[in-house]
Write a protein that holds these residues in place. Structure first.
Motif, PDB file in Angstrom:
ATOM      1  N   ALA A 131      46.744  48.499  41.618  1.00 41.42           N
ATOM      2  CA  ALA A 131      47.031  47.197  40.442  1.00 41.42           C
ATOM      3  C   ALA A 131      46.908  47.320  39.484  1.00 41.42           C
ATOM      4  CB  ALA A 131      47.618  46.596  41.090  1.00 41.42           C
ATOM      5  N   GLY A 132      45.649  48.741  39.171  1.00 40.73           N
ATOM      6  CA  GLY A 132      45.251  48.957  38.478  1.00 40.73           C
ATOM      7  C   GLY A 132      43.478  47.979  38.210  1.00 40.73           C
ATOM      8  N   GLY A 133      42.935  47.374  39.612  1.00 46.04           N
ATOM      9  CA  GLY A 133      41.951  46.495  39.805  1.00 46.04           C
ATOM     10  C   GLY A 133      40.675  47.194  40.350  1.00 46.04           C
ATOM     11  N   LYS A 134      39.757  46.160  40.119  1.00 49.35           N
ATOM     12  CA  LYS A 134      38.365  46.816  41.045  1.00 49.35           C
ATOM     13  C   LYS A 134      38.344  46.216  41.690  1.00 49.35           C
ATOM     14  CE  LYS A 134      35.608  47.195  37.346  1.00 49.35           C
ATOM     15  NZ  LYS A 134      34.472  47.296  36.677  1.00 49.35           N
ATOM     16  N   VAL A 135      36.989  46.680  42.947  1.00 52.33           N
ATOM     17  CA  VAL A 135      36.330  46.031  43.883  1.00 52.33           C
ATOM     18  C   VAL A 135      35.192  46.482  43.831  1.00 52.33           C
ATOM     19  CG1 VAL A 135      36.190  45.523  46.340  1.00 52.33           C
ATOM     20  CG2 VAL A 135      38.545  46.196  44.984  1.00 52.33           C
ATOM     21  N   GLU A 136      34.099  45.444  44.192  1.00 55.57           N
ATOM     22  CA  GLU A 136      32.868  45.285  43.907  1.00 55.57           C
ATOM     23  C   GLU A 136      32.325  44.386  45.109  1.00 55.57           C
ATOM     24  OE1 GLU A 136      30.721  43.930  39.922  1.00 55.57           O
ATOM     25  OE2 GLU A 136      32.736  44.684  39.198  1.00 55.57           O
ATOM     26  N   LEU A 137      31.482  45.193  45.944  1.00 51.37           N
ATOM     27  CA  LEU A 137      31.300  44.111  47.257  1.00 51.37           C
ATOM     28  C   LEU A 137      29.648  43.872  46.896  1.00 51.37           C
ATOM     29  CD1 LEU A 137      31.830  47.205  50.484  1.00 51.37           C
ATOM     30  CD2 LEU A 137      32.914  44.947  49.875  1.00 51.37           C
ATOM     31  N   VAL A 138      29.748  42.968  47.408  1.00 52.98           N
ATOM     32  CA  VAL A 138      28.494  41.871  47.160  1.00 52.98           C
ATOM     33  C   VAL A 138      27.398  41.707  47.996  1.00 52.98           C
ATOM     34  CG1 VAL A 138      27.236  39.514  45.568  1.00 52.98           C
ATOM     35  CG2 VAL A 138      29.848  40.549  45.254  1.00 52.98           C
ATOM     36  N   THR A 184      38.927  44.705  53.199  1.00 48.97           N
ATOM     37  CA  THR A 184      39.802  45.288  54.835  1.00 48.97           C
ATOM     38  C   THR A 184      40.177  46.716  53.907  1.00 48.97           C
ATOM     39  OG1 THR A 184      41.820  44.253  53.804  1.00 48.97           O
ATOM     40  CG2 THR A 184      40.454  43.888  56.119  1.00 48.97           C
ATOM     41  N   PRO A 185      40.435  47.868  54.168  1.00 46.64           N
ATOM     42  CA  PRO A 185      41.157  49.467  53.484  1.00 46.64           C
ATOM     43  C   PRO A 185      42.180  48.906  52.541  1.00 46.64           C
ATOM     44  CG  PRO A 185      39.819  49.919  55.751  1.00 46.64           C
ATOM     45  CD  PRO A 185      39.661  47.958  55.773  1.00 46.64           C
ATOM     46  N   SER A 186      42.638  47.911  53.580  1.00 47.45           N
ATOM     47  CA  SER A 186      44.525  48.096  53.293  1.00 47.45           C
ATOM     48  C   SER A 186      44.237  47.508  52.069  1.00 47.45           C
ATOM     49  CB  SER A 186      45.265  47.694  54.526  1.00 47.45           C
ATOM     50  OG  SER A 186      44.812  46.203  54.216  1.00 47.45           O
ATOM     51  N   ALA A 187      43.450  45.842  52.020  1.00 44.33           N
ATOM     52  CA  ALA A 187      42.757  45.480  50.732  1.00 44.33           C
ATOM     53  C   ALA A 187      42.921  45.945  49.309  1.00 44.33           C
ATOM     54  CB  ALA A 187      42.574  44.330  50.985  1.00 44.33           C
ATOM     55  N   LYS A 188      41.527  47.277  49.692  1.00 39.33           N
ATOM     56  CA  LYS A 188      41.490  47.730  48.570  1.00 39.33           C
ATOM     57  C   LYS A 188      42.044  48.526  47.663  1.00 39.33           C
ATOM     58  CE  LYS A 188      37.176  50.959  48.034  1.00 39.33           C
ATOM     59  NZ  LYS A 188      35.872  51.255  47.987  1.00 39.33           N
ATOM     60  N   GLU A 189      42.932  49.598  49.050  1.00 39.91           N
ATOM     61  CA  GLU A 189      44.062  50.337  47.946  1.00 39.91           C
ATOM     62  C   GLU A 189      44.962  49.497  47.430  1.00 39.91           C
ATOM     63  OE1 GLU A 189      47.200  52.272  50.726  1.00 39.91           O
ATOM     64  OE2 GLU A 189      45.636  53.312  51.630  1.00 39.91           O
ATOM     65  N   LYS A 190      45.735  48.642  47.501  1.00 38.19           N
ATOM     66  CA  LYS A 190      46.716  47.469  47.203  1.00 38.19           C
ATOM     67  C   LYS A 190      45.836  47.194  45.544  1.00 38.19           C
ATOM     68  CE  LYS A 190      48.839  46.022  51.485  1.00 38.19           C
ATOM     69  NZ  LYS A 190      49.277  44.619  52.212  1.00 38.19           N
ATOM     70  N   ILE A 191      44.738  46.421  45.706  1.00 39.91           N
ATOM     71  CA  ILE A 191      43.969  45.978  44.100  1.00 39.91           C
ATOM     72  C   ILE A 191      43.887  46.982  43.314  1.00 39.91           C
ATOM     73  CG2 ILE A 191      41.978  45.330  43.578  1.00 39.91           C
ATOM     74  CD1 ILE A 191      41.916  43.606  46.058  1.00 39.91           C
ATOM     75  N   GLU A 192      43.367  48.786  44.052  1.00 40.13           N
ATOM     76  CA  GLU A 192      42.941  49.618  43.584  1.00 40.13           C
ATOM     77  C   GLU A 192      44.622  50.101  42.676  1.00 40.13           C
ATOM     78  OE1 GLU A 192      40.894  52.047  45.507  1.00 40.13           O
ATOM     79  OE2 GLU A 192      38.582  51.282  44.855  1.00 40.13           O
ATOM     80  N   GLY A 245      49.942  41.079  51.952  1.00 39.26           N
ATOM     81  CA  GLY A 245      50.705  40.993  51.070  1.00 39.26           C
ATOM     82  C   GLY A 245      50.917  41.919  49.881  1.00 39.26           C
ATOM     83  N   GLU A 246      51.337  41.596  48.670  1.00 35.15           N
ATOM     84  CA  GLU A 246      51.269  42.590  47.728  1.00 35.15           C
ATOM     85  C   GLU A 246      50.898  41.364  46.285  1.00 35.15           C
ATOM     86  OE1 GLU A 246      52.260  45.565  48.007  1.00 35.15           O
ATOM     87  OE2 GLU A 246      52.448  45.181  49.715  1.00 35.15           O
ATOM     88  N   ILE A 247      50.123  42.899  45.100  1.00 38.19           N
ATOM     89  CA  ILE A 247      49.375  42.162  44.521  1.00 38.19           C
ATOM     90  C   ILE A 247      50.023  42.790  42.734  1.00 38.19           C
ATOM     91  CG2 ILE A 247      47.452  43.958  44.882  1.00 38.19           C
ATOM     92  CD1 ILE A 247      45.924  41.851  42.496  1.00 38.19           C
ATOM     93  N   LYS A 248      50.648  42.233  41.830  1.00 36.33           N
ATOM     94  CA  LYS A 248      50.951  42.642  40.984  1.00 36.33           C
ATOM     95  C   LYS A 248      49.640  43.334  39.862  1.00 36.33           C
ATOM     96  CE  LYS A 248      55.368  41.123  42.188  1.00 36.33           C
ATOM     97  NZ  LYS A 248      54.872  40.854  43.525  1.00 36.33           N
ATOM     98  N   ASN A 249      49.113  41.786  39.313  1.00 34.98           N
ATOM     99  CA  ASN A 249      48.683  41.589  38.316  1.00 34.98           C
ATOM    100  C   ASN A 249      46.599  42.321  38.650  1.00 34.98           C
ATOM    101  OD1 ASN A 249      50.549  40.440  36.829  1.00 34.98           O
ATOM    102  ND2 ASN A 249      49.149  38.667  37.666  1.00 34.98           N
ATOM    103  N   ALA A 250      46.518  43.460  37.645  1.00 33.87           N
ATOM    104  CA  ALA A 250      44.879  43.987  37.722  1.00 33.87           C
ATOM    105  C   ALA A 250      43.212  42.988  37.946  1.00 33.87           C
ATOM    106  CB  ALA A 250      44.832  44.968  36.739  1.00 33.87           C
ATOM    107  N   VAL A 251      42.804  42.579  38.733  1.00 34.58           N
ATOM    108  CA  VAL A 251      41.853  41.698  39.150  1.00 34.58           C
ATOM    109  C   VAL A 251      40.365  42.109  39.445  1.00 34.58           C
ATOM    110  CG1 VAL A 251      43.656  39.743  39.396  1.00 34.58           C
ATOM    111  CG2 VAL A 251      42.899  41.439  41.700  1.00 34.58           C
ATOM    112  N   THR A 252      39.822  41.648  39.104  1.00 27.65           N
ATOM    113  CA  THR A 252      38.290  42.554  39.760  1.00 27.65           C
ATOM    114  C   THR A 252      38.105  41.603  40.734  1.00 27.65           C
ATOM    115  OG1 THR A 252      37.593  43.541  37.233  1.00 27.65           O
ATOM    116  CG2 THR A 252      35.350  43.218  39.182  1.00 27.65           C
ATOM    117  N   VAL A 253      37.612  42.464  41.777  1.00 18.81           N
ATOM    118  CA  VAL A 253      37.403  41.685  42.886  1.00 18.81           C
ATOM    119  C   VAL A 253      36.075  41.366  43.571  1.00 18.81           C
ATOM    120  CG1 VAL A 253      37.957  40.661  45.417  1.00 18.81           C
ATOM    121  CG2 VAL A 253      39.332  41.750  43.977  1.00 18.81           C
TER     122      VAL A 253
END
Length: 150
Positions: free
Chosen positions: A143-150, A133-141, A119-127
């Motif tokens: 869109a202006g979002g951040k990815v944090e691994l817990v 997944t690498p492709s998900a990280k690429e799409k989130i970033e 899928g695609e993401i348009k809004n910036a979100v912190t996850v």
């Protein structure tokens, strides 16, 4: 000064031992004739021992119950999997497992959160997730979002 305790002084605790049942010593003993074994049947004969799992002729449990197929992972973990395309529909600025459970978007017995790249993401979100997944990280970033691994 205390005395030394020797092996001869050791005795079992009160009530820990009892006399063995003397069977087959006449009627007046209360254990005569059939020697507490009842009348007739397999259990009354000498040398009787049933095999492991024997339930008196009833279909034993190991044959009644279904067999497990395949390899069972004892300490397996169940992750909630969410695609990137769904993140916009949640309307959250910070996507965490606790937030998704509270919104009832995932089941409460999950051990962690995994973000997948469909899928695609348009809004910036912190996850905040256990795995992205690498492709998900690429799409989130992108869109202006951040990815944090817990």
């Amino acid at each position: 000064m205390s005395e030394k305790i020797t092996l001869e002084d050791l005795v079992p605790a009160e009530g820990a031992t009892s006399k063995s049942k003397r069977v087959g010593r006449g009627r007046s003993s209360g254990h005569g004739k059939t020697s507490c074994r009842g009348n007739n049947g397999e259990g009354q004969r000498s040398g009787r021992s049933s095999k492991r799992g024997f339930e008196g002729g009833q279909m034993p449990a190991y044959r009644r119950l279904p067999k497990l197929k395949g390899f069972q992972i004892i300490n397996s973990r169940e992750y909630a999997e969410v695609n990137v395309g769904k993140l916009d529909s949640f309307g959250l600025k910070e996507v965490t497992l606790a937030a998704l459970i509270e919104m009832k978007k995932v089941r409460p017995n999950c051990d962690g959160l995994r973000i997948l790249g469909n899928g695609e993401i348009k809004n910036a979100v912190t996850v905040k997730a256990n795995y992205v997944t690498p492709s998900a990280k690429e799409k989130i970033e992108a869109a202006g979002g951040k990815v944090e691994l817990v």
